[in-house]
Design an enzyme around this catalytic site. Sequence first.
Site, short mmCIF file in Angstrom:
data_model
loop_
_atom_site.label_atom_id
_atom_site.label_comp_id
_atom_site.label_asym_id
_atom_site.label_seq_id
_atom_site.Cartn_x
_atom_site.Cartn_y
_atom_site.Cartn_z
N ARG A 1 5.30 84.48 -19.22
CA ARG A 1 3.87 84.22 -19.13
C ARG A 1 3.41 84.34 -17.68
O ARG A 1 4.18 84.09 -16.75
CB ARG A 1 3.54 82.81 -19.63
N ARG B 1 -5.57 63.09 -10.37
CA ARG B 1 -5.05 64.27 -9.68
C ARG B 1 -5.50 64.35 -8.23
O ARG B 1 -4.98 65.16 -7.47
CB ARG B 1 -5.51 65.55 -10.41
N ARG C 1 11.51 80.65 -17.21
CA ARG C 1 11.10 80.44 -18.60
C ARG C 1 10.69 81.76 -19.25
O ARG C 1 10.03 82.59 -18.64
CB ARG C 1 9.94 79.44 -18.67
N LYS D 1 7.16 65.98 -15.68
CA LYS D 1 6.33 64.80 -15.96
C LYS D 1 6.13 64.57 -17.45
O LYS D 1 6.24 63.45 -17.93
CB LYS D 1 4.98 64.92 -15.26
N ARG E 1 0.06 77.36 -7.63
CA ARG E 1 -0.05 76.03 -8.23
C ARG E 1 0.51 74.96 -7.29
O ARG E 1 -0.03 73.86 -7.19
CB ARG E 1 0.68 75.98 -9.57
#
Length: 215
Positions: A160, A88, A127, A13, A171
């Site tokens: 992370r 949201r 990542r 996004k 999430r």
Amino acid sequence: MRLVLVGPPGAGKGTQAEFIAAHLAVPKISTGDIFRANVAQGTPLGVEAKRYMDAGQLVPDEVTINMVRERLAEPDSADGFLLDGFPRTTPQANALDKLLADLGTALDLVLELVVDDDEVIRRLSGRRTCRGCGKIWHVEFDAPSREDICDRCGGELFQRDDDKAETIAERLRVYARDTAPLVDYYGAQGKLVGIDATGPVEDVTVRAIDALRSY
């Protein structure tokens, strides 16, 4: 054009919002940016929001919506905007509709970036972040020449907590519970357009702009 961008974490996004807003020549507005600006400037809303954030609590919808109201009333938003990260939830979407009605306008379109959960986990869990310079690499899409070593500064790369599979799965559960219902909300208004958000960033941008040209 007055546009909202929705999609799960990892859908791209933020990246697409930059390209689309530039193409439309409208400001990209994210609640994160609004929060940071208000807190940095010490506005009354910023002081109130910081009180909740410092306590580790979510900023109440009323505070968030008032910040969005003030931002959308600024001159650069008069001819259009792209909202990224807001609304949201359906109560926030309802509040946004009322806010825009008060300003004498309404949303034109809601663009949904469609990507499945497996792809999100693949994107985010790959990542790696450099402890030295902060650059983000990806084990599959943008790998350093030496494993776990940053090509830019030689720093150690680490994963992370936010990028670990179990965190991403949580999430996604939160997104399915709180944000995915926006698809039905805006679909019922006839304002929702979904595009495939898989593949190269440039291809997704082309699909998004092609979808917007139809409206």
